[in-house]
Write an enzyme that holds these catalytic residues in place. Sequence first.
Site, mmCIF file in Angstrom:
data_model
loop_
_atom_site.group_PDB
_atom_site.id
_atom_site.type_symbol
_atom_site.label_atom_id
_atom_site.label_comp_id
_atom_site.label_asym_id
_atom_site.label_seq_id
_atom_site.Cartn_x
_atom_site.Cartn_y
_atom_site.Cartn_z
ATOM 1 N N LYS A 33 0.856 -1.190 0.000
ATOM 2 C CA LYS A 33 0.000 0.000 0.000
ATOM 3 C C LYS A 33 0.890 1.238 0.000
ATOM 4 O O LYS A 33 1.917 1.262 0.689
ATOM 5 C CB LYS A 33 -0.907 -0.025 1.238
ATOM 6 N N SER A 51 -9.813 2.314 2.822
ATOM 7 C CA SER A 51 -8.920 3.065 1.962
ATOM 8 C C SER A 51 -7.913 2.200 1.202
ATOM 9 O O SER A 51 -7.300 2.680 0.256
ATOM 10 C CB SER A 51 -8.129 4.071 2.808
ATOM 11 N N SER A 59 -10.170 -0.150 7.001
ATOM 12 C CA SER A 59 -9.607 -0.075 5.645
ATOM 13 C C SER A 59 -8.895 -1.320 5.128
ATOM 14 O O SER A 59 -8.514 -1.366 3.962
ATOM 15 C CB SER A 59 -8.652 1.104 5.540
HETATM 16 N N1 GLN Z 1 -13.266 4.746 6.242
HETATM 17 C C1 GLN Z 1 -12.682 5.157 7.488
HETATM 18 C C2 GLN Z 1 -12.234 6.590 7.381
HETATM 19 O O1 GLN Z 1 -12.507 7.184 6.407
HETATM 20 C C3 GLN Z 1 -11.531 4.261 7.845
HETATM 21 C C4 GLN Z 1 -10.324 4.501 7.037
HETATM 22 C C5 GLN Z 1 -9.189 3.627 7.422
HETATM 23 O O2 GLN Z 1 -9.361 2.589 8.048
HETATM 24 N N2 GLN Z 1 -8.008 4.045 7.045
HETATM 25 O O3 GLN Z 1 -11.627 7.137 8.251
#
Ligand code: GLN
Length: 484
Positions: free
Chosen positions: A76, A151, A175
């Site tokens: 990532k 994400s 995410s």
């Molecule tokens: N969707 C959540 C956010 O927008 C979690 C994102 C994540 O786990 N990095 O913060």
Amino acid sequence: MHTLRLAALSAGLKAKKFSSAELTRGFLQRIAAHDKQLNAFVTVAEESALKQANAADARLAKGQAVALTGVPLAQKDIFCTQGVKTTCGSKMLANFIAPYSATVVQRCDDAGMVMLGKTNMDEFAMGSSNETSYFGPVRNPYDLNAVPGGSSGGSAAAVAARLAPIATGTDTGGSIRQPAALCNLTGLKPTYGRVSRYGMIAFASSLDQGGPMARSAEDVALLMNVIAGFDSNDSTSVDTPVPDYTADLTKSLAGLRIGIPKEFFGQGLDTKVEQVIRDALKQYERLGAKIKEISLPNSGLSVPTYYVVAPAECSSNLSRFDGVRYGYRCDQPVDLVDLYKRSRGEGFGAEVKRRIMIGTYALSSGYYDAYYLKAQKLRRLISDDFKNAYKEIDVIMGPTSPTVAFNLGEKTDDPVTMYLSDIYTIAVNLAGIPGMSIPVGFVGQRPVGLQLMGNYFDEARLLNIAHQYQQATDWHLRAPKGFE
Ligand code: GLN
């Protein structure tokens, strides 16, 4: 070769059925052929990948290989990689080359794994759909009109489309698990502190945790064996022994006590998703598990709690991007204030700015007690719910996501609806416990994930529970049409 999973790739390399260089070229060709459709990669590291592959082949020839030597993976783009761009999905870091590698990356390198490239992601990991990336959205290989989740959407799409055998993700509020669910993958968010955060660009430091995204629990276990463990460079890394995560995979589930939180089956859960989840639970009963309804009474507070804690931490973490030390700098600033304002104003996207503003507000004098302190207290209550539950059960199960993958653009104008995508995943991060998502079926052509939530440091048990299900079912073996 792209259809093989990690154990078979490792065995094939050791038996010299193929070389790491052949394997790596094969995946690079698949990326070249398919990634225009998906946009899963921000950077393809062709040159360094082939170098690493040749080094791995030499190591294999000398008989000095470890389990994953020569096996390719994707990282990532939140993990710093020395010599290869690290963008974090942002214009702010669009040309940033880190002077050092993250511990997770270093451990993969030391094991002789081959990094194919860096995967697309929501900007600074803020999002649930991969649509906040400066480098454009990623498409879901199961349906190109759908989002892959976020994400870690690029990692999910890359592994689902067989452009990489495995990838890393990070999970602050879901995410790893949510994109794994939306792309028919097995993903693990380890216990907070189990995998080093050193060199993993910080979003919300008390919640962020890296982990594997793969096509099976066995593959996740193999990568955990490489990346998990104490790191003196991360002050929140926990110094407890790391088990061999593959050792318990085949243990019987007879007598396993599964808790089903009633709060995870209420309003908002798609009825077709619910049906698939209930069928998966029946499969667990056939494997010898006992199911009990439980309550996590404060879980309904997890989304509002998270959207105070995470923005507060992000507003502090992202203050380092000031146009001075590294990252984007605006053209011809007239003075220091102009430099700060325009570098940040032009370098960050809308969702990141929204979070910084919410977080700064929540931390400001006069509001701190009302928001941040209150959220910290709720966080304790949410953790205590889990602690109480584990007194009488071994694992908690429920849906990972309330719906299957939604369409691109469907939720971009409505942040609150987008935030609700993580309604079932966020409590796990607030408590710091490990969570997984595994493939359990489809609604139409879009995948459904079952979430497994374990007690602190129970990753090996979760992997065993996931693996046994995967021995009895074949959902995790399904491939998206056009990417088989
Ligand atoms: N969707 C959540 C956010 O927008 C979690 C994102 C994540 O786990 N990095 O913060």
